[in-house]
Structure formats: structure tokens, C-alpha cells
Design an enzyme around this catalytic site. Structure first.
Site, mmCIF file in Angstrom:
data_model
loop_
_atom_site.group_PDB
_atom_site.id
_atom_site.type_symbol
_atom_site.label_atom_id
_atom_site.label_comp_id
_atom_site.label_asym_id
_atom_site.label_seq_id
_atom_site.Cartn_x
_atom_site.Cartn_y
_atom_site.Cartn_z
ATOM 1 N N HIS A 1 0.861 -1.183 0.000
ATOM 2 C CA HIS A 1 0.000 0.000 0.000
ATOM 3 C C HIS A 1 0.901 1.238 0.000
ATOM 4 O O HIS A 1 2.031 1.193 0.481
ATOM 5 C CB HIS A 1 -0.870 -0.032 1.262
ATOM 6 C CG HIS A 1 -1.934 1.010 1.347
ATOM 7 N ND1 HIS A 1 -1.657 2.312 1.716
ATOM 8 C CD2 HIS A 1 -3.274 0.953 1.140
ATOM 9 C CE1 HIS A 1 -2.785 3.000 1.730
ATOM 10 N NE2 HIS A 1 -3.785 2.211 1.376
ATOM 11 N N ASP B 1 3.081 -4.102 7.959
ATOM 12 C CA ASP B 1 1.784 -3.447 7.782
ATOM 13 C C ASP B 1 0.720 -4.517 7.989
ATOM 14 O O ASP B 1 0.486 -5.350 7.122
ATOM 15 C CB ASP B 1 1.706 -2.839 6.378
ATOM 16 C CG ASP B 1 0.311 -2.312 6.028
ATOM 17 O OD1 ASP B 1 -0.608 -2.423 6.853
ATOM 18 O OD2 ASP B 1 0.152 -1.798 4.902
ATOM 19 N N GLN C 1 -4.523 -5.272 6.998
ATOM 20 C CA GLN C 1 -5.450 -6.241 6.410
ATOM 21 C C GLN C 1 -5.349 -7.606 7.064
ATOM 22 O O GLN C 1 -6.069 -8.542 6.666
ATOM 23 C CB GLN C 1 -5.176 -6.368 4.906
ATOM 24 C CG GLN C 1 -5.324 -5.083 4.126
ATOM 25 C CD GLN C 1 -6.759 -4.596 4.060
ATOM 26 O OE1 GLN C 1 -7.705 -5.352 4.238
ATOM 27 N NE2 GLN C 1 -6.940 -3.310 3.781
ATOM 28 N N LYS D 1 -10.603 -0.754 10.300
ATOM 29 C CA LYS D 1 -10.701 -1.945 9.451
ATOM 30 C C LYS D 1 -11.057 -3.194 10.261
ATOM 31 O O LYS D 1 -11.251 -4.272 9.692
ATOM 32 C CB LYS D 1 -9.394 -2.162 8.692
ATOM 33 C CG LYS D 1 -9.068 -1.053 7.693
ATOM 34 C CD LYS D 1 -7.806 -1.359 6.916
ATOM 35 C CE LYS D 1 -7.351 -0.173 6.093
ATOM 36 N NZ LYS D 1 -8.268 0.176 4.991
ATOM 37 N N CYS E 1 -4.682 2.540 -3.761
ATOM 38 C CA CYS E 1 -3.464 3.047 -3.114
ATOM 39 C C CYS E 1 -2.315 2.052 -3.264
ATOM 40 O O CYS E 1 -1.552 1.797 -2.324
ATOM 41 C CB CYS E 1 -3.707 3.364 -1.639
ATOM 42 S SG CYS E 1 -4.870 4.704 -1.374
#
Length: 412
Positions: A123, A200, A203, A226, A366
Site C-alpha cells: 500500500h 503493515d 489487512q 478496518k 493506493c
């Protein structure tokens, strides 16, 4: 297992509505998840019964707010299995968390000639901070390639991570491809050359069990919105030894020990990084979201999403002219499915689906380097979560077939 989806869905009042005259089918959870009643009520209750600033007052409301705020930090620590709450920093979201690492740790430890290694599936939030760090320090920014089915190429990783590598920054789960990366193995590669790994997890944390100690991650970032929580609240996990070496990125109230006329000293972890009044309600809402996910069971959620993917993918593969991106084995995915329909621009397709009540995301997500790598300008992404059902998957397929008919022949 599908009964779980129906049961969970009842807790999300926003889903009980019509869009363009059709029942809403929300398939954009990778962008932001919906919030259950339990989270909405927790935030509302805080504002009605405990609204006050934290850590600074001795009156009842201040102490009540502080207790709830710090209880949320404990929930985060337990949820991702950090060693202690001192390793849990509240931020505005994943983007802020990654920027903090690049700014504080990166600028202090990366020098000219060093390497920063990322991948083509990142991302922008896990690309741009490292680009800026590389420019500022005259370091080299390198990319790990992907396999043909949209997974991280470990052979490429082994070549890119060298003795000059100082930081390896990778997504745990791709926000476009849904691919689940073997972070523990990549951590071993990074640590073998003395590099730190920054993950990261935006997700990953909402959809699967995450144990930062088992992964041996040095830094791990994710967002509340999220994972059923409010917007504007995020988390940066960092190993205590690293956080203690780092300078704060923001300065002001709350994070100081003592302010002299010409100099100041910082308070202890984790508060030395949390300048100013924090997002108290957001943290409490995040704590309520963690309670909800814990009760549901993240392992159950992950298995359920894979069941939905296994149900949906063959149906999508049977639509002529539809191209899927990323793994097609449901066991290698979270709930993200990305595709394009031949002859139809992704934005037009998303608009046509919306007219049928199906909310998906279209664009570059993104992730423009990934789009270039895939040789497309944009794609359509349908992202499922615990409140989606097989009926939702059927609605997506039916809406795609209807949209295809409309764009080919002008009728639905």
C-alpha cells in the site's frame, strides 16, 4: 458456518438498508469495516458517562476515562500477544504508525549506501515513507517481486535482502490480492542480516490471529476502522528495546517528564510517543471491537472468510471475460477478491454494481506500483468480512452478470 455470517450480520444496523432500491450488499470492508452495535454503544456510553481528559486529572470522570483508555491498551496487547502494554502505542492509524517508524527509527539508523527493502504489493502507506527516507539518507529502495499467482516471491526476497539491508517493510496481507505473506520466514531473513522488519498489518489483524512475538516482528502497525472499530485510531507495536532507543515524532503535552526553559525530558513508554489529547473515544471503541472479535473468534472469522472465498471464486471464474488477480486458492487468501471485466472500465463496473445495491471498490487501491506490475491501471475489489454471507456472494455474481449484459447489449 454460514449461520455465523447471518448471526453476526444482525449486529450491524447499517447493513439493514436499501441502496438504489436494492438491499445493501457491503463488499468494501478492506477500505473500512462496518461497526457493530456493541462498538457504537461503547463510544456513546463513554461520551455520556466518562468524557474527560486522561492521565491529567484526579476527579472521578478523569480517572474513569483513564481507566477505560488504558484498559483498551491492555486489550490490544492481549489481542496481538505483545509482551507488555508499554509496547502498544496509540496512533491515528496504520499510515501514522508507519510514518513514525520511518521518521524516528529510520532517520536514526539508515545511512547513505544502506538498503530498505519493500515489495510490489505494498500500500502507498508502506511505500511513500520509505521513499522519503531513502531520499533523505541516500539509501537504496529495493522491491521484492511477486510470483505469477500474486504471492511474494521468496527467492526474490532472498536476493533483495542483503548485508546492506537495514529495514524490511512488508504487508502481512495484500489489500489488493488478499495474499497472506509468510512474515515469520521473512523476519528470519531480515534478522539474519541484522535488519529490522516493519509489518503493515492493516489487512491481517481484522481477519486472522496475529501473534507479534511468534512472528518476531520488530514493528507491527494496524488500524481500528478496518477491524470494526472507529476511524482515527490505530496502533503501532514495537519491541521495547527499539522503542526506548527512539525519539518521539511529536512533542507537546502528555509525553513529557519535565520541561525546562531550554530542554525537556520524556516520560516513559508508551506515553512518550503520545503527545496531546489522544483519541480516547476511539481507543475505547477499539477495545469494544476487540471484545467483539475475541468473542466471535478470529480463527472462526478467518475460516469463514476462506469458506466464502472457496464458494465465490469458482463462480467468478465461470464468468466469460472476467480476469482474477492474486491467488485463486481460498486457503491462501483472506476475504479479498480483485478482478476486471473485459471491455468495462472498473469505475463503470463499480457504478453499475452500486445501482444494484452492491458496494465494491474500484481504482488503484493506493497500490499504483502493484497496478503497474500487473500491467493494469485499476481493478475492482470485493472484500468480505464476518458479516457477509453466501447470499451476498451470489448477489455479487448476479450483479456482475447483469452489468456485463448491460455493457454488451444495453439491457439488464
Amino acid at each position: 458456518m454460514n449461520q455465523h455470517g447471518e448471526a453476526w450480520k444482525k449486529d450491524f444496523p447499517i447493513l439493514d438498508q436499501q441502496v438504489n432500491g436494492e438491499p445493501l450488499v457491503y463488499l468494501d470492508s478492506a477500505a473500512t469495516s462496518q461497526k457493530p452495535t456493541q462498538v457504537l454503544e461503547a463510544v456513546d456510553t463513554y461520551y455520556q458517562t466518562a468524557n474527560a481528559n486522561v492521565h491529567r486529572g484526579v476527579h472521578t470522570l478523569a480517572e474513569r476515562a483513564t481507566a477505560q483508555y488504558e484498559a483498551a491498551r491492555e486489550k490490544v496487547q492481549q489481542f496481538i500477544h505483545a509482551k507488555e502494554t508499554a509496547e502498544i502505542l496509540f496512533t491515528r492509524g496504520t499510515t501514522t504508525s508507519l510514518n513514525w517508524v520511518a521518521k524516528s527509527y529510520g532517520e536514526a539508523n539508515v545511512q547513505e549506501g544502506d538498503e530498505i527493502v519493500i515489495s510490489y504489493m505494498e500500500h502507498h502507506s508502506n511505500i511513500v515513507p520509505w521513499q522519503q527516507l531513502a531520499k533523505k539518507t541516500k539509501a537504496s529502495l529495493k522491491y521484492i517481486e511477486l510470483t505469477a499467482d500474486g504471492q511474494l516471491d521468496l527467492d526474490s526476497a532472498a536476493k533483495q535482502i542483503t548485508a546492506r539491508t537495514k529495514i524490511v517493510a512488508l504487508t502481512h496481507v495484500s489489500n489488493v490480492l488478499g495474499s497472506i505473506n509468510p512474515i515469520a520466514e521473512l523476519t528470519r531473513m531480515a534478522h539474519a542480516v541484522g535488519a529490522v522488519i516493519v509489518v503493515d498489518g492493516a489487512q491481517a489483524v481484522p481477519h486472522m490471529a496475529v501473534d507479534v512475538q511468534q512472528l518476531d516482528a520488530d514493528f507491527y502497525a494496524f488500524s481500528g476502522h478496518k477491524m470494526l472499530g472507529p476511524t482515527g485510531i490505530g496502533v503501532l507495536y514495537g519491541k521495547r528495546t527499539l522503542l526506548e532507543q527512539m525519539e518521539p515524532v511529536e512533542y507537546g503535552g502528555e509525553m513529557i517528564d519535565f520541561v525546562h526553559e531550554q530542554d525537556s525530558t520524556w516520560t516513559e513508554l508508551p506515553w512518550k510517543f503520545e503527545a496531546g489529547t489522544p483519541n480516547i473515544a476511539g481507543a475505547i471503541g477499539l477495545g469494544a471491537a476487540i471484545d467483539y472479535l475475541t468473542k466471535a473468534g478470529v480463527e472462526n472469522i478467518h475460516a469463514y472468510e476462506q469458506e466464502l472465498a472457496a464458494y465465490l471464486l469458482p463462480k467468478l471464474q465461470n464468468i466469460p471475460g472476467l480476469t482474477l488477480y492474486g491467488p485463486i486458492d481460498a486457503a491462501e487468501l483472506t476475504g479479498v477478491v480483485t478482478f476486471n471485466l473485459e471491455g468495462v472500465h472498473p469505475h463503470d463496473l463499480a457504478t453499475a454494481l452500486d445501482m444494484q445495491g452492491v458496494a465494491v471498490r474500484a481504482g488503484h487501491h493506493c497500490a499504483q506500483p502493484l497496478m503497474q506490475y500487473l500491467q493494469v491501471s485499476s481493478t475492482v475489489r470485493a472484500s468480505f468480512y464476518l458479516y457477509n454471507t453466501k447470499a451476498d456472494a451470489d448477489c455479487l455474481v448476479e450483479a456482475l452478470i447483469a452489468a456485463k449484459e448491460f455493457f454488451n447489449h444495453g439491457t439488464i
